[in-house]
Write an enzyme that holds these catalytic residues in place. Sequence first.
Site, PDB file in Angstrom:
ATOM      1  CG  PHE A 323      57.885  42.859 -12.292  1.00 35.47           C
ATOM      2  CD1 PHE A 323      56.878  43.256 -13.167  1.00 35.47           C
ATOM      3  CD2 PHE A 323      58.789  41.904 -12.728  1.00 35.47           C
ATOM      4  CE1 PHE A 323      56.776  42.712 -14.444  1.00 35.47           C
ATOM      5  CE2 PHE A 323      58.697  41.353 -14.002  1.00 35.47           C
ATOM      6  CZ  PHE A 323      57.686  41.755 -14.860  1.00 35.47           C
ATOM      7  CE1 TYR A 330      55.689  42.483  -4.548  1.00 35.34           C
ATOM      8  CE2 TYR A 330      55.992  44.532  -5.763  1.00 35.34           C
ATOM      9  CZ  TYR A 330      56.207  43.169  -5.635  1.00 35.34           C
ATOM     10  OH  TYR A 330      56.920  42.479  -6.586  1.00 35.34           O
ATOM     11  CG  MET A 416      59.340  26.391  -4.954  1.00 29.71           C
ATOM     12  SD  MET A 416      58.031  27.621  -5.131  1.00 29.71           S
ATOM     13  CE  MET A 416      58.933  29.017  -5.769  1.00 29.71           C
ATOM     14  CD  GLU A 431      56.362  39.123  -6.399  1.00 29.28           C
ATOM     15  OE1 GLU A 431      55.699  39.861  -7.150  1.00 29.28           O
ATOM     16  OE2 GLU A 431      57.333  39.516  -5.741  1.00 29.28           O
ATOM     17  CD  GLU A 440      55.742  34.848 -15.105  1.00 23.80           C
ATOM     18  OE1 GLU A 440      56.174  34.913 -13.929  1.00 23.80           O
ATOM     19  OE2 GLU A 440      55.639  35.844 -15.838  1.00 23.80           O
TER      20      GLU A 440
END
Length: 631
Positions: A323, A330, A416, A431, A440
Amino acid sequence: MASGSTGSRVSCGRDLNCVPEVADTLAAVAKLGFDFLCMPLFHSRFRREFELEPAKSRSGAHTRSDLLLCGRDWNTLIVGKLSQWIDADSEFETERRNSEAALVQELNFSAYLGLPVFMIPLKGPNCANLARLLLNHIHTGHHTSNFWLRVPLMASEDMREDLIENEPTTSGDDTSVDEKTWSWWHSFRTLCDYNKRICLAIEVGADMPSSAVIDKWLGEPIKAAILPTSIFLTNKKGFPVLSKAHQQIIFSLFKLEAQFVFTGTSRHTEKDFRSYLQYLEYLNQNRPAPNSYELFAKGYEDYLQSPLQPLMDNLESQTYEVFEKDPIKYSQYQQAVYKCLLDRVPEEQKDTNVQVLMVLGAGRGPLVNASLRAARQADRKLKVYAVEKNPNAVITLENWRFEEWGDQVTVVSCDMRDWAAPEKADIIVSELLGSFGDNELSPECLDGAQHFLKDDGVSIPCSYTSFLAPLSSSKLYNEVRGCRERDKDPECHFETPYVVRLHNFHQLADPKACFTFKHPTTDMNNNRYQCLTFSVGCNCVLHGFAGYFETTLYKDVTLSIKPETHSPGMFSWFPILFPLKQPISISHDEDVTVRFWRCNNGKKVWYEWAVTEPSCSAIHNPAGRSYTIGL
């Protein structure tokens, strides 16, 4: 090599209706540059009699000996052809019985020779008995032959050259004329239950169906294209060439790695027959170069992959590495952070105002690097928290901090959703998007982290929308059907979405928006229900739905995998496929209505889907019985 096209060179065969000497003819076509020979196994005028005496008991060999070629040549260089007179669906019983017996004899002899492919012409809509006999042959033998169904793109009676000028045509519906032979094929493969060994050899005529119908054909399992010499034009130098319309379909067939078969006598007698092959090779060498996305996806075409579950599973280093190679993603994130910093920090505050940026799901650090680059580009001060739950990736982040980032970045090894942040963030960057946007669990993750975002804080991305489009692909239908796991219901694979580089498929309508999520948000309920209706405009068969997404990172900075707005050169995401257990036939005047649900029970998230028009399917994946995403 009739078994498959290899490398960049085009694989071509020569089709002959009469072959007096097999070995000599094979040597002659090889000398011209052909890879294989298509030929009848029995003499075209030898109608064997299996019903009536005395012909029924006639002694002697029905065809020539297999000893004329070595086994390896039969196995790799010969494609057998069914005798033209055989009509297993004849209305006349004697003819039908004779044809049945002759068909079985030719199929068995083809298997005995070990031919890689046997070609059978499809001449009309009535093919049930032919399909039954072929299916019986496939299921009762130990042979591995494949079968090419020779189907013209347009029926001979619908070719313009066969119509007398000013004669009224019998049908005023161009669509039915265009799609007639496709319906023959669709009936045949349905009768054969989509058997993987039954493929298509399309015959390209001088007249072509509409581009919409050609697109539909390109979603079928085409293994070969038969090119009559009569469709070639002559250029100024006397060489054979094809019209622009014919060139377009040839370029599409190159992408499917189809093999080509030349049939008919040379129409350019002053030129060698090689000139036809040379022209095809010229087209091959001059076809549009693959873009970076196509180069990256090479080898993954129509290959089913289970979607990642990075929340439940810790990803491997190689997965991160793939990725991180994306050249577009990016740079877009960097642009988004750059614009956000300029908007939040006026020029006069650039030395005093330090923005707190939190990267949620930092992985191995590409978003941290993109954010630091954006801060340098904007000439603004930044304090970064890199939050990552994968303890293995945290080792990489700590090394980055020690070697390069320094005290500007704080590495946090924590989920998180459980982190007690020491201060609130001006900007959170993540992301967490999958091929369907929210698959996801980005909504759940960002909702859980929203409490440490300032009231005027910004989330990058700030919104994302999933899209759905109906598709037809017998290749993908067979791929899903071929999935088998012990201790699982055979149908559970049809209730599972797959990430797949869509290749041999036909999208039946433009994608429509499905679910949208915005961040930050006051509505933390992430369950969704959507009903979408599509007009398909042609007779076709529905096998499932392709899923895409678009995201707005910040203001006008976006990422997309939707075909119409696909971010050029970005390869981080392939589309997602939601299959259907049973193919659904659709008429050109019917709409497709699908209902999609996103469900969350606090422990896991799953999708349910069902078609309700033109007919009802079962609801797929009820209560997440076959597929869930763990929270």
